[in-house]
Scaffold this active site. Structure first.
Site, PDB file in Angstrom:
ATOM      1  N   PRO A   1       0.822  -1.211   0.000  1.00 24.54           N
ATOM      2  CA  PRO A   1       0.000   0.000   0.000  1.00 24.54           C
ATOM      3  C   PRO A   1       0.857   1.263   0.000  1.00 24.54           C
ATOM      4  O   PRO A   1       1.908   1.303   0.649  1.00 24.54           O
ATOM      5  CB  PRO A   1      -0.811  -0.095   1.291  1.00 24.54           C
ATOM      6  CG  PRO A   1      -0.551  -1.436   1.863  1.00 24.54           C
ATOM      7  CD  PRO A   1       0.633  -2.041   1.189  1.00 24.54           C
TER       8      PRO A   1
ATOM      9  N   GLY B   1       2.233   4.841   0.929  1.00 24.21           N
ATOM     10  CA  GLY B   1       2.277   5.705   2.107  1.00 24.21           C
ATOM     11  C   GLY B   1       2.025   4.976   3.411  1.00 24.21           C
ATOM     12  O   GLY B   1       1.743   5.592   4.427  1.00 24.21           O
ATOM     13  N   ALA B   2       2.130   3.644   3.408  1.00 19.18           N
ATOM     14  CA  ALA B   2       1.759   2.858   4.586  1.00 19.18           C
ATOM     15  C   ALA B   2       2.941   2.575   5.498  1.00 19.18           C
ATOM     16  O   ALA B   2       2.822   1.823   6.456  1.00 19.18           O
ATOM     17  CB  ALA B   2       1.123   1.545   4.139  1.00 19.18           C
ATOM     18  N   GLY B   3       4.096   3.137   5.194  1.00 20.35           N
ATOM     19  CA  GLY B   3       5.272   2.869   6.017  1.00 20.35           C
ATOM     20  C   GLY B   3       5.962   1.579   5.630  1.00 20.35           C
ATOM     21  O   GLY B   3       6.857   1.108   6.322  1.00 20.35           O
ATOM     22  N   LEU B   4       5.539   0.994   4.500  1.00 22.01           N
ATOM     23  CA  LEU B   4       6.079  -0.304   4.099  1.00 22.01           C
ATOM     24  C   LEU B   4       7.000  -0.192   2.881  1.00 22.01           C
ATOM     25  O   LEU B   4       7.279  -1.174   2.195  1.00 22.01           O
ATOM     26  CB  LEU B   4       4.920  -1.283   3.815  1.00 22.01           C
ATOM     27  CG  LEU B   4       4.018  -1.546   5.023  1.00 22.01           C
ATOM     28  CD1 LEU B   4       2.822  -2.411   4.622  1.00 22.01           C
ATOM     29  CD2 LEU B   4       4.787  -2.232   6.162  1.00 22.01           C
TER      30      LEU B   4
ATOM     31  N   SER C   1       6.743   1.478  -0.077  1.00 28.31           N
ATOM     32  CA  SER C   1       6.221   1.374  -1.446  1.00 28.31           C
ATOM     33  C   SER C   1       6.973   2.292  -2.406  1.00 28.31           C
ATOM     34  O   SER C   1       7.295   1.896  -3.527  1.00 28.31           O
ATOM     35  CB  SER C   1       4.724   1.704  -1.481  1.00 28.31           C
ATOM     36  OG  SER C   1       4.531   3.012  -0.980  1.00 28.31           O
TER      37      SER C   1
ATOM     38  N   ALA D   1      10.041   3.450  -2.288  1.00 32.85           N
ATOM     39  CA  ALA D   1      11.390   2.944  -2.570  1.00 32.85           C
ATOM     40  C   ALA D   1      11.312   1.748  -3.517  1.00 32.85           C
ATOM     41  O   ALA D   1      12.113   1.616  -4.451  1.00 32.85           O
ATOM     42  CB  ALA D   1      12.090   2.538  -1.273  1.00 32.85           C
ATOM     43  N   ALA D   2      10.320   0.867  -3.288  1.00 35.34           N
ATOM     44  CA  ALA D   2      10.189  -0.327  -4.135  1.00 35.34           C
ATOM     45  C   ALA D   2       9.841   0.060  -5.565  1.00 35.34           C
ATOM     46  O   ALA D   2      10.422  -0.458  -6.531  1.00 35.34           O
ATOM     47  CB  ALA D   2       9.127  -1.264  -3.546  1.00 35.34           C
TER      48      ALA D   2
ATOM     49  N   ASP E   1      15.199   2.906   3.210  1.00 38.41           N
ATOM     50  CA  ASP E   1      14.189   2.200   2.403  1.00 38.41           C
ATOM     51  C   ASP E   1      14.759   1.765   1.055  1.00 38.41           C
ATOM     52  O   ASP E   1      14.513   0.645   0.585  1.00 38.41           O
ATOM     53  CB  ASP E   1      12.977   3.106   2.154  1.00 38.41           C
ATOM     54  CG  ASP E   1      12.218   3.423   3.432  1.00 38.41           C
ATOM     55  OD1 ASP E   1      12.755   3.179   4.521  1.00 38.41           O
ATOM     56  OD2 ASP E   1      11.074   3.918   3.334  1.00 38.41           O
TER      57      ASP E   1
END
Ligand code: MEV
Length: 328
Positions: free
Chosen positions: A112, A114-117, A119, A121-122, A164
């Site tokens: 998702p 902006g979820a801190g996961l 995204s 950077a990926a 990230d």
């Protein structure tokens, strides 16, 4: 036509403080952004991105920043989303020595936005990899990481560390301290559980908030330094395989992040639900303000508790992904 993918991440310890030179530890997770690049003859840039967890986020435009698409998402998020693609393509064109190459991109992601996961950077790493390969150049993963960092740094107005982008490019568990980036060997399994509130934090604004708090109050600057101490302790615990200690330090880190003003009611609720369910530790992950928490729990209890926690929209077990950016 080339398709490349790159993983998202969770930050185990050290977000925000890492921007000021303290260490951080992050883990790539088995959720990826995938980008397909095709060279076109028109010199422009077309982006199809209808699955970035933003309803109706299909964007088609050519050339520069004018002619922005009319889509129903917050302008700041759209600006940032477009900025990552544009910056990544610019980096890839430069790396390939083909500044005028036309590119068509199709992107999809199971991370998702902006979820801190991780995204952004990926997406940035996958775009750089796909476009450079399509333009006939092969970069090693450290160069992808470095170019992706430059993109994030620009889009986030200088409010970014290498965490990230390095984590997404090389995969596995990583340690960042300033410009020093290191893959942590020997970490192959961590019982990570993610809870996601369906919201998004504005990373640039959150980092800027911590920056001004740190400038205004000495005790906020001390708090940032204390996060660094917590990370060093966590690194030792990780090295020794001491998950109990790692969990305690994650709890401590969450408290410090709260003090720095980057938690949120939903994040606190999910952290407490995880702790009550017996997680070894739980904290927000990423920039905060909304988004995700990460907990340590070998059992299914935390995930079950999060499913019944008000404000938690999604929960999943996050397996460590030992692979970084790759061609599909
Ligand atoms: C964002 O995932 C982590 C922050 O520390 C910003 C950064 O390191 O670039 C908040």
């Amino acid at each position: 036509m080339v398709t490349a993918s790159a993983p998202g991440k969770v930050i185990l310890l050290g977000e925000h403080a890492v921007v000021y030179g303290e260490p951080a530890i992050a883990c790539a997770i088995e959720r990826r952004a995938r980008v397909t690049a095709e060279r076109t003859g028109d010199g422009g840039l077309t982006i199809h991105a209808d699955d970035l967890s933003l309803d109706g986020f299909t964007v088609e435009y050519e050339g520069g920043p004018d002619g922005r698409p009319d889509v129903d998402v917050p302008a700041a998020l759209l600006e940032a989303g477009m900025g990552y693609f544009e910056g990544a393509v610019a980096q890839a064109r430069e790396a390939a020595g083909a500044p005028a190459a036309g590119v068509e991109l199709t992107a999809e992601s199971s991370i998702p936005l902006g979820a801190g996961l991780g995204s952004s950077a990926a997406v940035t790493c996958a775009t750089i990899e796909a476009v450079t390969r399509e333009l006939g150049v092969e970069l090693d993963e450290r160069e992808v990481a470095d170019r992706a960092y430059r993109v994030e740094h620009d889009v986030q107005d200088g409010n970014a560390s290498r965490t990230d982008t390095f984590c997404s490019a090389v995969g596995g568990a990583v340690r960042i301290e300033g410009d020093d980036t290191e893959a942590l060997d020997g970490v192959s399994h961590l019982p990570l559980v993610v809870g996601y509130d369906g919201g998004a934090g504005d990373t640039g604004a959150l980092v800027a908030g911590v920056r001004s708090m740190r400038e205004q109050y000495d005790f906020a600057a001390d708090t940032v330094e204390t996060v660094g101490d917590v990370v060093r302790g966590g690194e030792a615990a990780l090295h020794e395989g001491d998950l109990d200690e790692l969990g305690r330090l994650m709890d401590f880190n969450h408290g410090l992040l709260s003090a720095l003003g980057v938690s949120a009611r939903t994040l606190d609720a999910m952290v407490w639900a995880a702790r009550d369910a017996g997680a070894l530790g739980a904290k927000l992950t990423g920039a905060g303000g909304g988004g995700s928490i990460v907990a340590l729990d070998e059992s299914d209890d935390t995930a079950t508790a999060l499913r019944y926690t008000q404000g938690c929209e999604q929960t999943f077990r996050a397996e460590l992904d030992t692979e970084g950016v790759r061609v599909e």
